[in-house]
Design a protein around this motif. Structure first.
Motif, PDB file in Angstrom:
ATOM      1  N   ALA A 175       1.127  -1.386  -0.346  1.00 28.84           N
ATOM      2  CA  ALA A 175      -0.277  -0.053  -0.458  1.00 28.84           C
ATOM      3  C   ALA A 175       0.945   1.654   0.065  1.00 28.84           C
ATOM      4  CB  ALA A 175      -0.360  -0.148   1.470  1.00 28.84           C
ATOM      5  N   GLY A 176       0.357   1.828  -0.604  1.00 26.21           N
ATOM      6  CA  GLY A 176       1.065   3.445  -0.616  1.00 26.21           C
ATOM      7  C   GLY A 176       2.308   3.406  -1.084  1.00 26.21           C
ATOM      8  N   LEU A 177       3.469   3.979   0.189  1.00 27.07           N
ATOM      9  CA  LEU A 177       4.463   3.913  -0.475  1.00 27.07           C
ATOM     10  C   LEU A 177       5.406   3.483   0.416  1.00 27.07           C
ATOM     11  CD1 LEU A 177       5.287   7.495  -1.082  1.00 27.07           C
ATOM     12  CD2 LEU A 177       4.990   6.322  -2.931  1.00 27.07           C
ATOM     13  N   THR A 178       4.707   2.321   0.527  1.00 24.48           N
ATOM     14  CA  THR A 178       5.673   0.779   1.793  1.00 24.48           C
ATOM     15  C   THR A 178       6.354   0.125   1.033  1.00 24.48           C
ATOM     16  OG1 THR A 178       3.576   1.073   3.349  1.00 24.48           O
ATOM     17  CG2 THR A 178       4.930  -0.434   3.428  1.00 24.48           C
ATOM     18  N   ILE A 179       7.858  -0.265   1.590  1.00 22.71           N
ATOM     19  CA  ILE A 179       8.084  -2.044   0.544  1.00 22.71           C
ATOM     20  C   ILE A 179       8.490  -2.495   1.644  1.00 22.71           C
ATOM     21  CG2 ILE A 179      10.376  -2.181  -0.388  1.00 22.71           C
ATOM     22  CD1 ILE A 179      10.516   0.923  -0.976  1.00 22.71           C
ATOM     23  N   ARG A 180       7.941  -3.912   1.106  1.00 22.05           N
ATOM     24  CA  ARG A 180       7.337  -4.921   1.514  1.00 22.05           C
ATOM     25  C   ARG A 180       9.205  -6.074   1.659  1.00 22.05           C
ATOM     26  NH1 ARG A 180       1.947  -5.914   4.324  1.00 22.05           N
ATOM     27  NH2 ARG A 180       2.613  -4.216   5.862  1.00 22.05           N
TER      28      ARG A 180
END
Length: 333
Positions: free
Chosen positions: A55-60
């Motif tokens: 989601a959004g700019l999250t890098i998982r």
């Protein structure tokens, strides 16, 4: 020391320990990576550090395991990093597994942002050693693009043909262009035979036509006799045999002939025959009849096909072949 072997028990004899962590790291690195600058991720271990943008700019970064410059690393939970969208252009990041010599740890880390290209990894022996896992681009419009740059560990050996289990190499495991034309050796015994279809030369799929043409006449009797010239040697295959054999029926008024045209393969009568009954009319004039028939025969190896003719018992009229126009054809299908 030029030569060393390990591990050994004790601490005195031969190459016995104690062993340093660097010595163990060297063993693991040499066993499980062929290029320590690129390799590290363990295949089929947890989730292999797959990177997503939930989601959004999250890098998982998902769970996984690795051997980073000889150090085993495992993470069993997701690790999230926060990216940022620039005012214009793009921000670039590199997700890495970072070996910190001073801290004595291996941890996931996010390098960047860089406005030109994904940041390069640091690989300084004895200080820091990073192996890239993914690169990330975030545009000014907050569009996130993830690029997988993982290179899996490779056990440091050569794989022989004998080591491959049957069916181990499947089509999905062959990258596009992995097997080039230059690596394919065509020809007998290669197992490729690219010029063959189902292992056969093109000629095997070409219809072959053999002609049987009479060479002289005979007078029919009650025994099936070869019509001279109407014989041919055929090779393995399925054939349609088409015959058209004109004959002359002669005699006096009231006489008749029961004519049979038969096909033999190596002297074995084939199913079906041409049959015609003709009567001599009151004028006593000779009659011309044409015997026609089609057989389907199966040839195995090399066999001789013959057309034979006869008259049935009780026939009273004379029957002669007309060899100039007697024809038959064997078509391989």
């Amino acid at each position: 020391m030029a030569e060393i072997s390990l591990p050994w028990g004790g601490s005195i004899t031969g190459d016995a320990g104690p062993y340093t962590d660097d010595q163990w790291s060297d063993v693991w690195r040499q066993l499980f990576t062929r290029d320590r600058t690129l390799e590290g991720v363990l295949p089929d271990y947890l989730n292999e550090f797959v990177v997503t943008n939930p989601a959004g700019l999250t890098i998982r970064v998902a769970s996984g395991g690795a051997v980073i410059d000889g150090k085993f690393y495992r993470n069993t939970a997701n690790v999230d990093f926060a990216g940022a969208a620039p005012g214009g252009g793009s921000n670039f990041y590199t997700v890495v597994a970072h070996k910190d010599f001073a801290a004595q740890t291996v941890r996931l880390s996010l390098l960047g942002p860089d406005v030109v290209s994904p940041p390069a990894v640091t690989q300084a022996d004895g200080v820091d050693w990073e192996v890239a896992i993914y690169t990330v681009e975030i545009t000014s419009g907050s569009v996130v693009t993830l690029t997988d740059v993982r290179v899996y560990c490779h056990f440091n050996t050569n794989v022989s043909t004998a080591m491959l289990e049957d069916g181990a190499v499947t089509t999905p495991k062959l990258p596009d262009g992995a097997v080039t034309a230059a690596k394919i050796t065509d020809g007998a015994g290669s197992g490729v035979d690219a010029d063959l279809l189902d292992g056969l030369e093109g000629a095997a799929y070409t219809n072959t036509l053999s002609t049987l043409a009479a060479s002289s006449d005979i007078t029919l009797t009650n025994s099936a006799v070869l019509i001279p010239g109407m014989s041919v040697v055929l090779t393995t295959g399925n054939y349609l045999v088409v015959a058209s054999v004109p004959m002359i029926v002669s005699g006096s008024s009231g006489q008749y002939a029961d004519i049979n045209l038969q096909c033999f393969l190596d002297a074995v009568l084939q199913f079906g025959e041409g049959d015609d009954q003709d009567d001599i009319d009151a004028s006593g004039r000779s009659r011309k009849v044409t015997m026609s028939f089609v057989w389907r025969v199966i040839v195995t190896g090399s066999q001789t096909l013959q057309l034979r003719a006869s008259t049935a018992a009780g026939s009273t009229a004379a029957v002669d072949t007309s060899w100039q126009v007697d024809k038959a054809y064997a078509l391989k299908v």
